[in-house]
Design an enzyme around this catalytic site. Structure first.
Site, PDB file in Angstrom:
ATOM      1  N   THR A  42      61.685  11.511  14.874  1.00  0.00           N
ATOM      2  CA  THR A  42      60.328  12.047  14.834  1.00  0.00           C
ATOM      3  C   THR A  42      59.646  11.724  13.505  1.00  0.00           C
ATOM      4  O   THR A  42      58.485  11.326  13.476  1.00  0.00           O
ATOM      5  CB  THR A  42      60.341  13.565  15.069  1.00  0.00           C
ATOM      6  OG1 THR A  42      60.957  13.837  16.328  1.00  0.00           O
ATOM      7  CG2 THR A  42      58.945  14.149  15.040  1.00  0.00           C
ATOM      8  N   MET A  45      58.496   8.253  13.570  1.00  0.00           N
ATOM      9  CA  MET A  45      57.370   8.106  14.494  1.00  0.00           C
ATOM     10  C   MET A  45      56.078   8.554  13.807  1.00  0.00           C
ATOM     11  O   MET A  45      55.041   7.884  13.910  1.00  0.00           O
ATOM     12  CB  MET A  45      57.597   8.911  15.778  1.00  0.00           C
ATOM     13  CG  MET A  45      56.452   8.767  16.785  1.00  0.00           C
ATOM     14  SD  MET A  45      56.554   9.891  18.194  1.00  0.00           S
ATOM     15  CE  MET A  45      56.057  11.448  17.424  1.00  0.00           C
ATOM     16  N   GLY A  47      55.474   8.523  10.616  1.00  0.00           N
ATOM     17  CA  GLY A  47      55.126   7.477   9.655  1.00  0.00           C
ATOM     18  C   GLY A  47      54.463   6.275  10.308  1.00  0.00           C
ATOM     19  O   GLY A  47      53.533   5.686   9.754  1.00  0.00           O
ATOM     20  N   LEU A  48      54.921   5.931  11.500  1.00  0.00           N
ATOM     21  CA  LEU A  48      54.320   4.816  12.233  1.00  0.00           C
ATOM     22  C   LEU A  48      52.886   5.151  12.645  1.00  0.00           C
ATOM     23  O   LEU A  48      51.986   4.299  12.576  1.00  0.00           O
ATOM     24  CB  LEU A  48      55.186   4.475  13.449  1.00  0.00           C
ATOM     25  CG  LEU A  48      54.920   3.160  14.152  1.00  0.00           C
ATOM     26  CD1 LEU A  48      55.100   1.969  13.215  1.00  0.00           C
ATOM     27  CD2 LEU A  48      55.852   3.028  15.363  1.00  0.00           C
ATOM     28  N   GLU A  50      50.928   7.181  10.980  1.00  0.00           N
ATOM     29  CA  GLU A  50      50.165   7.083   9.735  1.00  0.00           C
ATOM     30  C   GLU A  50      49.809   5.633   9.421  1.00  0.00           C
ATOM     31  O   GLU A  50      48.673   5.324   9.038  1.00  0.00           O
ATOM     32  CB  GLU A  50      50.970   7.671   8.568  1.00  0.00           C
ATOM     33  CG  GLU A  50      51.115   9.167   8.611  1.00  0.00           C
ATOM     34  CD  GLU A  50      51.637   9.696   7.295  1.00  0.00           C
ATOM     35  OE1 GLU A  50      50.798   9.946   6.385  1.00  0.00           O
ATOM     36  OE2 GLU A  50      52.864   9.847   7.162  1.00  0.00           O
ATOM     37  N   HIS A  76      56.545  14.996  20.157  1.00  0.00           N
ATOM     38  CA  HIS A  76      57.491  13.891  20.356  1.00  0.00           C
ATOM     39  C   HIS A  76      58.148  14.185  21.698  1.00  0.00           C
ATOM     40  O   HIS A  76      58.967  15.087  21.800  1.00  0.00           O
ATOM     41  CB  HIS A  76      58.509  13.825  19.217  1.00  0.00           C
ATOM     42  CG  HIS A  76      59.288  12.549  19.208  1.00  0.00           C
ATOM     43  ND1 HIS A  76      60.134  12.222  18.180  1.00  0.00           N
ATOM     44  CD2 HIS A  76      59.356  11.510  20.084  1.00  0.00           C
ATOM     45  CE1 HIS A  76      60.693  11.050  18.420  1.00  0.00           C
ATOM     46  NE2 HIS A  76      60.226  10.596  19.576  1.00  0.00           N
TER      47      HIS A  76
END
Length: 137
Positions: A42, A45, A47-48, A50, A76
């Protein structure tokens, strides 16, 4: 911020999940994470999501400006094994002063894996770095 930064801008980002972005690697210092299955974490995820929003904003910022993540409200919903590609889509919904609020979704090759809102605040890097340096002592 440039005048071109307006609600409605959107961006997509594709990322193939490596083993190092699975739950046991999020905080390897924690035995709780260490024993969990190797699925997309999570935290990674988020961070992705962002990253996708930062890329959407980048062409619309003045030199010396950047952004900080200041709000995250996401789910999530499904596990993603390493090797699958995740696609994150974001759309700028609204601007409140220096804060930008994005809708975000993440999908792997099979499922919707996450969705929600992400907020980023536009800052001038020199002023931000100066404040952090003062805080650090």
């Amino acid at each position: 911020m440039l005048a071109s930064l307006v609600p409605g801008i959107s961006h997509s980002l594709n990322f193939t999940v490596p083993r190092e972005k699975t739950v046991p690697f999020l905080y390897p210092e924690s035995p709780h994470f260490e024993i969990m299955p190797e699925v997309f974490a999570t935290g990674f995820m988020v961070g992705l999501m962002e990253w996708c929003c930062m890329e959407a904003m980048a062409p619309h910022l003045e030199p010396g400006e950047g952004s900080l993540g200041t709000l995250i409200h996401v789910t999530h919903e499904a596990a993603t094994p390493p090797g699958m590609t995740v696609t994150v889509d974001c759309t700028l919904d609204r601007i409140e002063g220096r804060q930008l609020i994005f809708s975000v979704t993440a999908r792997d090759e099979t499922d919707l894996i996450g969705r929600g809102e992400h907020g980023r605040t536009v800052v001038k890097w020199d002023r931000f770095v100066e404040r952090v340096a003062k805080k650090a002592g």
